[in-house]
Design a protein around this motif. Structure first.
Motif, PDB file in Angstrom:
ATOM      1  N   PHE A 236       0.852  -1.167   0.000  1.00 14.40           N
ATOM      2  CA  PHE A 236       0.000   0.000   0.000  1.00 14.40           C
ATOM      3  C   PHE A 236       0.894   1.223   0.000  1.00 14.40           C
ATOM      4  N   GLY A 237       0.303   2.388  -0.214  1.00 14.14           N
ATOM      5  CA  GLY A 237       1.088   3.600  -0.127  1.00 14.14           C
ATOM      6  C   GLY A 237       0.839   4.564  -1.263  1.00 14.14           C
ATOM      7  N   PHE A 238       1.714   5.581  -1.334  1.00 11.38           N
ATOM      8  CA  PHE A 238       1.575   6.645  -2.316  1.00 11.38           C
ATOM      9  C   PHE A 238       2.150   6.234  -3.675  1.00 11.38           C
ATOM     10  N   TYR A 239       1.546   6.773  -4.717  1.00 14.14           N
ATOM     11  CA  TYR A 239       2.135   6.712  -6.044  1.00 14.14           C
ATOM     12  C   TYR A 239       1.626   7.917  -6.828  1.00 14.14           C
ATOM     13  N   GLN A 240       2.322   8.271  -7.884  1.00 17.07           N
ATOM     14  CA  GLN A 240       1.966   9.451  -8.662  1.00 17.07           C
ATOM     15  C   GLN A 240       1.570   9.058 -10.074  1.00 17.07           C
ATOM     16  N   VAL A 241       0.552   9.710 -10.607  1.00 11.99           N
ATOM     17  CA  VAL A 241       0.170   9.542 -12.000  1.00 11.99           C
ATOM     18  C   VAL A 241       0.007  10.943 -12.583  1.00 11.99           C
ATOM     19  N   GLY A 242       0.864  11.287 -13.552  1.00 10.21           N
ATOM     20  CA  GLY A 242       0.875  12.649 -14.052  1.00 10.21           C
ATOM     21  C   GLY A 242       1.232  13.607 -12.932  1.00 10.21           C
ATOM     22  N   ASP A 243       0.416  14.634 -12.751  1.00 11.23           N
ATOM     23  CA  ASP A 243       0.630  15.589 -11.668  1.00 11.23           C
ATOM     24  C   ASP A 243      -0.196  15.256 -10.426  1.00 11.23           C
ATOM     25  N   LEU A 245      -1.365  12.917  -7.124  1.00  9.52           N
ATOM     26  CA  LEU A 245      -0.850  11.983  -6.129  1.00  9.52           C
ATOM     27  C   LEU A 245      -1.983  11.069  -5.682  1.00  9.52           C
ATOM     28  N   ARG A 246      -1.688   9.787  -5.583  1.00  8.89           N
ATOM     29  CA  ARG A 246      -2.661   8.794  -5.150  1.00  8.89           C
ATOM     30  C   ARG A 246      -2.162   8.113  -3.863  1.00  8.89           C
ATOM     31  N   LEU A 247      -3.110   7.537  -3.140  1.00  9.99           N
ATOM     32  CA  LEU A 247      -2.803   6.737  -1.958  1.00  9.99           C
ATOM     33  C   LEU A 247      -3.629   5.471  -2.018  1.00  9.99           C
ATOM     34  N   MET A 248      -2.962   4.316  -2.109  1.00  9.13           N
ATOM     35  CA  MET A 248      -3.668   3.037  -2.132  1.00  9.13           C
ATOM     36  C   MET A 248      -3.686   2.440  -0.744  1.00  9.13           C
ATOM     37  N   GLU A 249      -4.882   2.056  -0.281  1.00  9.73           N
ATOM     38  CA  GLU A 249      -5.045   1.466   1.043  1.00  9.73           C
ATOM     39  C   GLU A 249      -5.605   0.061   0.878  1.00  9.73           C
ATOM     40  N   SER A 250      -4.799  -0.940   1.194  1.00  9.29           N
ATOM     41  CA  SER A 250      -5.202  -2.307   0.882  1.00  9.29           C
ATOM     42  C   SER A 250      -6.260  -2.845   1.833  1.00  9.29           C
ATOM     43  N   ILE A 251      -6.232  -2.439   3.112  1.00  8.28           N
ATOM     44  CA  ILE A 251      -7.229  -2.965   4.044  1.00  8.28           C
ATOM     45  C   ILE A 251      -8.628  -2.599   3.589  1.00  8.28           C
ATOM     46  N   GLY A 257      -7.500   9.935  -3.957  1.00  8.48           N
ATOM     47  CA  GLY A 257      -6.809  11.082  -4.499  1.00  8.48           C
ATOM     48  C   GLY A 257      -6.331  11.926  -3.333  1.00  8.48           C
ATOM     49  N   VAL A 258      -5.181  12.573  -3.474  1.00  4.86           N
ATOM     50  CA  VAL A 258      -4.606  13.358  -2.383  1.00  4.86           C
ATOM     51  C   VAL A 258      -4.621  14.832  -2.755  1.00  4.86           C
ATOM     52  N   ASP A 259      -5.262  15.641  -1.928  1.00  6.45           N
ATOM     53  CA  ASP A 259      -5.287  17.092  -2.096  1.00  6.45           C
ATOM     54  C   ASP A 259      -4.264  17.675  -1.119  1.00  6.45           C
ATOM     55  N   LEU A 260      -3.085  18.013  -1.620  1.00  7.94           N
ATOM     56  CA  LEU A 260      -2.019  18.503  -0.755  1.00  7.94           C
ATOM     57  C   LEU A 260      -2.294  19.919  -0.252  1.00  7.94           C
ATOM     58  N   GLU A 261      -3.045  20.712  -1.031  1.00 12.63           N
ATOM     59  CA  GLU A 261      -3.373  22.063  -0.591  1.00 12.63           C
ATOM     60  C   GLU A 261      -4.275  22.025   0.633  1.00 12.63           C
ATOM     61  N   GLU A 262      -5.299  21.183   0.576  1.00  8.08           N
ATOM     62  CA  GLU A 262      -6.247  21.075   1.679  1.00  8.08           C
ATOM     63  C   GLU A 262      -5.756  20.130   2.774  1.00  8.08           C
ATOM     64  N   GLN A 267     -11.922   9.611  -1.802  1.00  3.71           N
ATOM     65  CA  GLN A 267     -11.990   8.311  -2.451  1.00  3.71           C
ATOM     66  C   GLN A 267     -12.128   8.479  -3.957  1.00  3.71           C
ATOM     67  N   ARG A 268     -11.152   7.948  -4.685  1.00  2.00           N
ATOM     68  CA  ARG A 268     -11.138   8.085  -6.148  1.00  2.00           C
ATOM     69  C   ARG A 268     -11.605   6.804  -6.820  1.00  2.00           C
ATOM     70  N   PHE A 269     -11.055   5.650  -6.411  1.00  7.99           N
ATOM     71  CA  PHE A 269     -11.475   4.350  -6.921  1.00  7.99           C
ATOM     72  C   PHE A 269     -11.690   3.406  -5.735  1.00  7.99           C
TER      73      PHE A 269
END
Length: 414
Positions: A236-243, A245-251, A257-262, A267-269
């Motif tokens: 599990f963990g972070f990965y980037q696609v284009g610009d 940032l994603r976070l995959m949580e296996s449990i 999707g990660v909003d770094l500004e906020e 939940q994206r998928f």
């Protein structure tokens, strides 16, 4: 310095999906637990029923969705050998490999040419005691190494020069550099009571921290429960696609999707394994979770699928998941909302050898995996079909190389 030889078993596990066995053994009964679905808000639901027949034709013919495939043997100095590939990142034409066996970071061009190796294990201020994870600064290409025993995230140039370190006492599963002085951190289930004293056992799973070890933003609040440490879960963990940032949580089988500004995630998928869904462990009451984990250890419950890894490009998702003691995979088109379900084996009918597991993606939307040279020799020697001439030539040239071969391929629309 002489490095240990390649571990055939580790490479077999990585490359031949038909031989991969899920370590978290479970039986086919899930009568002891009642699953409750959770709303995923605006998440795009990807529904997979592992009990149904897989797409046999696609599993036997990679050419139906693979448009091109290329092989690039890694070149290494004579005294170096990669023992176990724990993580691979592709960025800006370079391939970064974390070798768990030697606790080193190797850097290559996209065609396998050796650039450098970061090998600074030790107790000094510019050294790390161990490596649990590493990341690449997408703005500079520099390497960041997380050392739990050193309680630091160390920053190295691609040339190996030490650039500094961020003190870090937060136990975590994955991290991602935001800037030279800020990092995003994900913690699946470890205790951070020493950091969140005022709220513990309530603590966030996602935080943004600065170089002064101050928590600036947080999300995914949850209650720490020691019982979760007894439940095996996957990568599990972070990965980037284009610009993005994603976070995959296996449990939870969710990609955020990660909003770094906020400083929050959304939940994206969401992967719905239908009747094989695992329970929502974060939502269980303490007593219920204790009973479940005890039953799980005694193999009284089980029979579900567990998300292992997600790779993403602009157009598709690739996910691997554990089910019925095997690793399966699925390709999902974000454009057409269609999917191809591959079982525990995926054959490259163009070269008559098994396809490798996907480790990462390239900036150009290609998928990247690898074979060990020992594994390739085993496939050539014991495969049921004669491999293509280019594989025979590749195997012959790498037979005594004790290295690995990058495999880069691109998918067609489906």
């Amino acid at each position: 310095m002489k490095y240990s030889r390649l571990s055939i078993w580790n490479i077999v596990v990585k490359c031949c999906m038909s031989w991969v066995i899920l370590l978290q053994a479970c039986n086919n009964s899930n009568e002891a637990i009642e699953f409750v679905s959770e709303s995923y808000g605006e998440a795009e639901i990807i529904s997979i029923d592992p009990k149904k027949d897989i797409d046999e034709e696609y599993s036997m013919k990679a050419s139906l969705i693979v448009s091109s495939i290329d092989y690039f043997p890694l070149t290494l100095p004579g005294d170096m050998v990669i023992g176990e590939v724990a993580k691979m990142i592709h960025h800006n034409g370079y391939v970064y490999i974390f070798d768990r066996h030697t606790e080193s970071i190797f850097i290559f061009t996209g065609k396998g040419e050796f650039i450098n190796a970061i090998q600074r294990k030790g107790g000094g201020p510019e050294e790390y005691r161990d490596i649990k994870d590493f990341e690449v600064d997408r703005s500079s290409g520099n390497v960041l190494i997380y050392s739990p025993r050193s309680q630091k995230i160390l920053h190295f140039a691609i040339t190996g020069e030490f650039l500094g370190a961020i003190n870090n006492k937060v136990q975590h599963t994955s991290f991602f550099p935001i800037s030279d002085y800020k990092i995003a951190i994900y913690n699946s289930r470890l205790s951070n009571g020493h950091v969140f004293e005022r709220t513990f056992p309530i603590q966030p799973r996602f935080i943004i921290a600065n170089e002064a070890e101050e928590i600036e933003k947080q999300d995914l609040e949850t209650a720490y429960r020691e019982q979760l440490l007894m439940y095996p879960n996957s990568s599990f963990g972070f990965y980037q696609v284009g610009d993005s940032l994603r976070l995959m949580e296996s449990i939870n089988s969710v990609v955020y999707g990660v909003d770094l500004e906020e400083g929050r995630v959304y939940q994206r998928f969401a992967f719905d394994f239908t009747s094989a869904n695992p329970p929502r462990l974060y939502d269980m009451e303490a007593d219920e979770l204790s009973t479940f984990v005890e039953d799980y250890k005694n193999k009284k419950v089980g029979g579900w699928a567990s998300l292992h890894r997600v790779n993403e490009t602009a157009d598709l998702l690739h996910a691997t998941y554990f089910y019925d003691k095997q690793v399966c995979r699925i390709f999902y088109s974000k454009n057409n909302k269609s999917q191809v379900n591959i079982g525990a084996s995926w054959m490259n009918d163009m070269d008559n050898i098994p396809m490798p597991l996907v480790e990462t993606t390239t900036n150009e939307g290609e998928l990247l995996g690898y074979y060990g040279s020992d594994m390739l020799s085993m496939i050539v020697k014991h495969g049921k079909s004669k491999p293509s001439q280019r594989i025979l030539d590749l195997e012959k040239s790498q037979r005594d190389a004790e290295s690995i071969i990058l495999v880069k391929f691109r998918l067609k629309d489906f």
